[in-house]
Design a protein around this motif. Structure first.
Motif, short mmCIF file in Angstrom:
data_model
loop_
_atom_site.label_atom_id
_atom_site.label_comp_id
_atom_site.label_asym_id
_atom_site.label_seq_id
_atom_site.Cartn_x
_atom_site.Cartn_y
_atom_site.Cartn_z
N ASP A 177 75.75 24.14 48.72
CA ASP A 177 75.35 25.15 47.94
C ASP A 177 74.96 24.51 46.63
OD1 ASP A 177 75.22 27.40 46.16
OD2 ASP A 177 77.03 28.24 46.69
N GLU A 178 73.69 24.77 46.27
CA GLU A 178 73.10 24.04 44.97
C GLU A 178 73.46 24.73 43.60
OE1 GLU A 178 69.64 26.64 46.65
OE2 GLU A 178 71.02 24.84 47.61
N VAL A 204 57.31 21.49 41.00
CA VAL A 204 58.50 20.86 41.61
C VAL A 204 59.43 22.02 42.15
CG1 VAL A 204 60.67 19.32 41.50
CG2 VAL A 204 58.58 19.01 39.97
N GLU A 205 59.60 21.86 43.49
CA GLU A 205 60.61 22.77 44.12
C GLU A 205 61.47 22.06 44.66
OE1 GLU A 205 57.87 26.03 46.55
OE2 GLU A 205 56.60 24.36 45.90
N LEU A 206 62.59 22.36 44.70
CA LEU A 206 63.84 22.13 45.26
C LEU A 206 63.90 22.76 46.72
CD1 LEU A 206 66.70 20.52 45.42
CD2 LEU A 206 67.82 22.74 45.01
N VAL A 207 63.90 21.79 47.65
CA VAL A 207 63.89 22.28 49.27
C VAL A 207 65.41 22.33 49.72
CG1 VAL A 207 62.97 21.90 51.57
CG2 VAL A 207 61.71 21.22 49.54
N ASP A 208 66.11 21.36 49.56
CA ASP A 208 67.36 21.25 50.08
C ASP A 208 68.16 20.35 49.26
OD1 ASP A 208 69.13 22.07 51.94
OD2 ASP A 208 68.82 20.51 53.46
N VAL A 209 69.40 20.73 49.26
CA VAL A 209 70.33 19.56 49.03
C VAL A 209 71.30 19.54 50.03
CG1 VAL A 209 72.23 19.03 47.32
CG2 VAL A 209 70.39 20.40 46.50
N GLU A 210 71.48 18.20 50.47
CA GLU A 210 72.58 17.93 51.46
C GLU A 210 73.86 16.78 51.04
OE1 GLU A 210 70.40 16.45 54.85
OE2 GLU A 210 69.72 18.48 55.58
N LYS A 211 74.75 17.10 51.59
CA LYS A 211 75.92 16.09 51.52
C LYS A 211 76.36 15.42 52.78
CE LYS A 211 80.32 15.40 49.32
NZ LYS A 211 80.84 15.09 48.04
N GLU A 212 76.19 14.17 53.08
CA GLU A 212 76.48 13.74 54.43
C GLU A 212 75.77 14.53 55.30
OE1 GLU A 212 80.52 13.93 53.54
OE2 GLU A 212 80.76 12.26 52.37
N ARG A 257 56.64 15.24 49.48
CA ARG A 257 57.80 15.43 49.83
C ARG A 257 58.81 14.11 49.08
NH1 ARG A 257 59.76 20.12 52.09
NH2 ARG A 257 57.89 21.34 52.65
N VAL A 258 59.76 14.52 48.36
CA VAL A 258 60.39 13.46 47.57
C VAL A 258 61.83 13.71 48.07
CG1 VAL A 258 61.14 12.27 45.57
CG2 VAL A 258 58.79 13.03 45.69
N THR A 259 62.61 12.70 48.59
CA THR A 259 63.97 12.69 48.65
C THR A 259 64.78 11.74 47.78
OG1 THR A 259 63.68 13.00 51.28
CG2 THR A 259 65.80 12.57 50.50
N ILE A 260 65.48 12.37 47.06
CA ILE A 260 66.55 11.42 46.10
C ILE A 260 67.95 11.24 46.79
CG2 ILE A 260 67.27 11.07 43.82
CD1 ILE A 260 64.64 12.46 42.79
N ASN A 261 68.33 10.09 46.65
CA ASN A 261 69.87 10.04 47.09
C ASN A 261 70.83 9.44 46.13
OD1 ASN A 261 69.52 10.77 50.07
ND2 ASN A 261 68.42 8.88 50.14
N GLU A 272 77.70 11.46 47.81
CA GLU A 272 76.47 10.88 48.59
C GLU A 272 75.47 12.34 48.86
OE1 GLU A 272 75.01 8.27 50.55
OE2 GLU A 272 76.32 7.14 48.89
N TYR A 273 74.94 12.85 47.62
CA TYR A 273 74.04 13.87 47.61
C TYR A 273 72.62 13.48 48.10
CZ TYR A 273 77.67 16.83 45.71
OH TYR A 273 78.95 17.60 45.31
N SER A 274 72.06 14.26 48.77
CA SER A 274 70.63 13.89 49.11
C SER A 274 69.92 15.29 48.83
CB SER A 274 70.48 13.62 50.59
OG SER A 274 69.15 13.90 50.90
N PHE A 275 68.84 15.05 47.74
CA PHE A 275 67.70 16.18 47.37
C PHE A 275 66.52 16.04 47.74
CE2 PHE A 275 71.29 15.49 44.43
CZ PHE A 275 71.60 16.74 44.01
N ASP A 276 66.02 16.99 48.54
CA ASP A 276 64.56 17.15 48.94
C ASP A 276 63.78 18.00 48.22
OD1 ASP A 276 64.72 15.60 51.07
OD2 ASP A 276 65.99 17.25 52.35
N PHE A 277 62.84 17.46 47.66
CA PHE A 277 61.83 18.10 46.69
C PHE A 277 60.66 18.17 47.04
CE2 PHE A 277 65.16 16.52 43.79
CZ PHE A 277 65.54 17.73 42.82
N LYS A 278 59.69 19.27 46.86
CA LYS A 278 58.46 19.39 47.23
C LYS A 278 57.72 19.37 45.92
CE LYS A 278 54.65 22.24 49.37
NZ LYS A 278 54.26 23.30 50.23
N VAL A 279 56.86 18.28 45.76
CA VAL A 279 55.85 18.20 44.39
C VAL A 279 54.62 18.60 44.69
CG1 VAL A 279 55.29 16.46 42.90
CG2 VAL A 279 57.69 16.32 43.69
#
Length: 115
Positions: A85-86, A72-80, A45-49, A55-62
């Protein structure tokens, strides 16, 4: 494809290798966190800020398909801490960049993962 092409590395060592390599590939200002995926021994699981005021945070499953190829799958994108919506252009662009970085990281680590 025989057994020989499966991932030969344990997940903790793999996560460590990614922690060392990924920041060198990514934009210097972005931050990343790499964790073993507890549900799947071949995945991380990789989280990229993102840096800056967005301040986006991207969660990927590799997931290692074999010793060289990752999915590589995008799991979620969060802001604060709120899911966003990605489908927006900026976010799509970032997803493409990060996905490319993740594939690059896997390629860089091939000499480790491909026994």
């Amino acid at each position: 494809m025989g057994k020989s092409d499966e991932l030969q590395m344990n997940q903790e060592n793999l996560a460590d290798a990614w922690r060392q390599t990924l920041p060198e590939i990514m934009n210097k200002a972005d931050r990343c966190k790499v964790m073993p995926d507890e549900a799947d021994a071949k995945s991380l699981r990789v989280t990229i800020n993102t840096a800056g005021h967005q301040e986006y945070s991207f969660d990927f499953k590799v997931t290692y398909v074999d010793s060289r190829e990752v999915k590589v799958e995008l799991v979620d994108v969060e802001k604060e801490n709120i899911s966003v919506d990605e489908r927006g252009d900026i976010i799509q662009q970032l997803i493409q960049d990060y996905t490319r970085h993740l594939h690059e990281c896997a390629q860089t680590l091939q000499q480790l993962t491909h026994a």
